[in-house]
Design an enzyme around this catalytic site. Structure first.
Site, mmCIF file in Angstrom:
data_model
loop_
_atom_site.group_PDB
_atom_site.id
_atom_site.type_symbol
_atom_site.label_atom_id
_atom_site.label_comp_id
_atom_site.label_asym_id
_atom_site.label_seq_id
_atom_site.Cartn_x
_atom_site.Cartn_y
_atom_site.Cartn_z
ATOM 1 N N GLY A 12 -72.393 -20.150 -23.317
ATOM 2 C CA GLY A 12 -72.981 -18.818 -23.177
ATOM 3 C C GLY A 12 -72.355 -17.938 -22.117
ATOM 4 N N SER A 13 -71.082 -18.184 -21.801
ATOM 5 C CA SER A 13 -70.481 -17.355 -20.740
ATOM 6 C C SER A 13 -70.288 -15.903 -21.195
ATOM 7 C CB SER A 13 -69.162 -17.952 -20.244
ATOM 8 O OG SER A 13 -68.164 -17.853 -21.234
ATOM 9 N N ARG A 65 -77.764 -23.657 -45.786
ATOM 10 C CA ARG A 65 -77.398 -22.499 -44.957
ATOM 11 C C ARG A 65 -78.356 -21.336 -45.175
ATOM 12 N NH1 ARG A 65 -72.912 -23.020 -42.202
ATOM 13 N NH2 ARG A 65 -71.395 -24.469 -42.988
ATOM 14 N N ARG A 91 -71.623 -20.782 -36.143
ATOM 15 C CA ARG A 91 -72.167 -21.043 -37.484
ATOM 16 C C ARG A 91 -71.457 -20.134 -38.477
ATOM 17 N NH1 ARG A 91 -75.073 -25.138 -38.974
ATOM 18 N NH2 ARG A 91 -75.861 -23.852 -40.656
ATOM 19 N N LEU A 93 -71.869 -17.858 -41.457
ATOM 20 C CA LEU A 93 -73.058 -17.103 -41.871
ATOM 21 C C LEU A 93 -73.012 -16.796 -43.370
ATOM 22 C CD1 LEU A 93 -72.907 -14.671 -38.846
ATOM 23 C CD2 LEU A 93 -74.536 -16.554 -39.157
ATOM 24 N N ASN A 107 -68.993 -9.684 -32.954
ATOM 25 C CA ASN A 107 -68.574 -11.053 -32.622
ATOM 26 C C ASN A 107 -67.361 -10.979 -31.711
ATOM 27 O OD1 ASN A 107 -68.440 -13.943 -32.857
ATOM 28 N ND2 ASN A 107 -66.725 -13.689 -34.283
ATOM 29 N N HIS A 109 -63.995 -13.269 -30.844
ATOM 30 C CA HIS A 109 -63.242 -14.410 -31.374
ATOM 31 C C HIS A 109 -62.013 -14.626 -30.484
ATOM 32 C CE1 HIS A 109 -61.802 -17.290 -34.287
ATOM 33 N NE2 HIS A 109 -60.606 -16.724 -34.170
ATOM 34 N N SER A 136 -60.452 -10.945 -29.644
ATOM 35 C CA SER A 136 -60.835 -9.749 -30.414
ATOM 36 C C SER A 136 -62.346 -9.626 -30.454
ATOM 37 C CB SER A 136 -60.341 -9.858 -31.864
ATOM 38 O OG SER A 136 -58.957 -10.156 -31.928
ATOM 39 N N THR A 141 -68.198 -9.124 -40.878
ATOM 40 C CA THR A 141 -68.239 -8.932 -42.328
ATOM 41 C C THR A 141 -68.329 -10.326 -42.964
ATOM 42 O OG1 THR A 141 -65.844 -8.975 -42.481
ATOM 43 C CG2 THR A 141 -66.863 -6.805 -42.239
ATOM 44 N N LEU A 144 -65.000 -14.944 -42.819
ATOM 45 C CA LEU A 144 -65.067 -15.597 -41.512
ATOM 46 C C LEU A 144 -64.051 -14.996 -40.521
ATOM 47 C CD1 LEU A 144 -66.233 -18.033 -39.858
ATOM 48 C CD2 LEU A 144 -64.242 -19.323 -40.650
ATOM 49 N N ASP A 145 -64.533 -14.662 -39.348
ATOM 50 C CA ASP A 145 -63.678 -14.115 -38.284
ATOM 51 C C ASP A 145 -62.829 -12.950 -38.786
ATOM 52 O OD1 ASP A 145 -64.677 -15.982 -36.457
ATOM 53 O OD2 ASP A 145 -63.223 -17.474 -37.100
HETATM 54 C C1 GAR Z 1 -65.625 -18.161 -26.753
HETATM 55 O O1 GAR Z 1 -64.280 -18.426 -26.451
HETATM 56 C C2 GAR Z 1 -65.737 -17.373 -28.051
HETATM 57 O O2 GAR Z 1 -64.687 -16.461 -28.228
HETATM 58 C C3 GAR Z 1 -65.656 -18.490 -29.074
HETATM 59 O O3 GAR Z 1 -66.420 -19.521 -28.527
HETATM 60 C C4 GAR Z 1 -66.364 -19.457 -27.109
HETATM 61 C C5 GAR Z 1 -67.777 -19.437 -26.593
HETATM 62 O O4 GAR Z 1 -67.831 -19.493 -25.191
HETATM 63 N N1 GAR Z 1 -66.145 -18.030 -30.344
HETATM 64 C C6 GAR Z 1 -65.628 -18.393 -31.507
HETATM 65 O O5 GAR Z 1 -64.724 -19.205 -31.601
HETATM 66 C C7 GAR Z 1 -66.238 -17.714 -32.723
HETATM 67 N N2 GAR Z 1 -65.411 -17.853 -33.869
HETATM 68 P P1 GAR Z 1 -69.142 -19.046 -24.423
HETATM 69 O O6 GAR Z 1 -70.286 -19.838 -25.050
HETATM 70 O O7 GAR Z 1 -68.901 -19.475 -22.997
HETATM 71 O O8 GAR Z 1 -69.276 -17.564 -24.590
#
Ligand code: GAR
Length: 216
Positions: A12-13, A65, A91, A93, A107, A109, A136, A141, A144-145
């Protein structure tokens, strides 16, 4: 006051970066809830400690799902959010879920999309031999990603990098561009024009980090 719901799966950073920016910069917005699909997500502790309502919709309790996404949407909709922020929400979606939040779900990524969607993006970048990697922020949409890109940040790939070193460098810039992009949305400055996202009034929708992680 705009209402934001943040979805997480773990550390969750990025959620933390958004929560801190909202408080520090006095956004005309409120983080109403942080919802996780994993009960043990570390980020839930930070949210609760900061007075934000937390919820868990455990995906393991659903056999499809569709039913998980429906339960998740029900929880989200209780807060009537203007914006749903996916912050490390791991997840895939359903189309119905994505359609429900079209134009109001963002989102982050960890790659310069459209390169390297999916998982293990930093290893994918190393394996491909790219010299520039990054992150990014995009509207979600069904693919995915994929989706109209709001902001991107680039970091160098340097000799001796492994996936962990690269991930740490990218994460730093995620924490910069994600709060910025969320704020632009809250301020009503984003409009989707086909695949492009216009920002009005305009300012750079990119960030180039140097090796120390400073924007230049
Ligand atoms: C982050 O690097 C985020 O970009 C990635 O997961 C990590 C979560 O870190 N997300 C994905 O890969 C989504 N496709 P966080 O929990 O510390 O924010």
């Amino acid at each position: 006051m705009k209402k934001i719901v943040i979805l997480i799966s773990g550390r969750g950073s990025n959620m933390e970066a958004v929560v801190r920016a909202c408080a520090r910069d006095g956004w005309p917005a409120r983080i109403c809830a942080v919802i996780s699909n994993r009960p043990d997500a570390a980020g839930l502790g930070f949210a609760a400690a900061n007075g934000i309502e937390t919820k868990v919709v455990d995906h393991r309790e659903f056999d499809a799902r569709e039913s998980f996404d429906a339960a998740l949407a029900q929880e989200i909709d209780c807060f009537e959010p203007d914006l749903v922020v996916l912050a490390g929400f791991m997840r895939v979606l359903t189309d119905a879920f994505v359609a429900r939040y079209t134009g109001r779900m963002l989102n982050v990524h960890p790659s310069l999309l459209p390169s390297f969607p999916g998982l293990r993006t930093h290893q994918q970048a190393l394996d491909a031999g790219v010299r520039v990697h990054g992150a990014s922020v995009h509207f979600v949409t069904p693919a995915l990603d994929h989706g109209p890109i709001v902001a991107q940040a680039a970091v160098p790939v340097v000799a001796g990098d492994d996936a962990a070193a690269l991930a740490a460098r990218v994460l730093k810039v995620e924490h910069d561009i994600y709060p910025r992009a969320v704020r632009w949305f809250i301020e009503g400055r984003l409009s989707i024009e086909g695949e492009r996202v216009a920002l009005t009034p305009s300012e750079p929708q990119w960030l180039f980090a140097d090796i120390a992680g400073e924007g230049v």
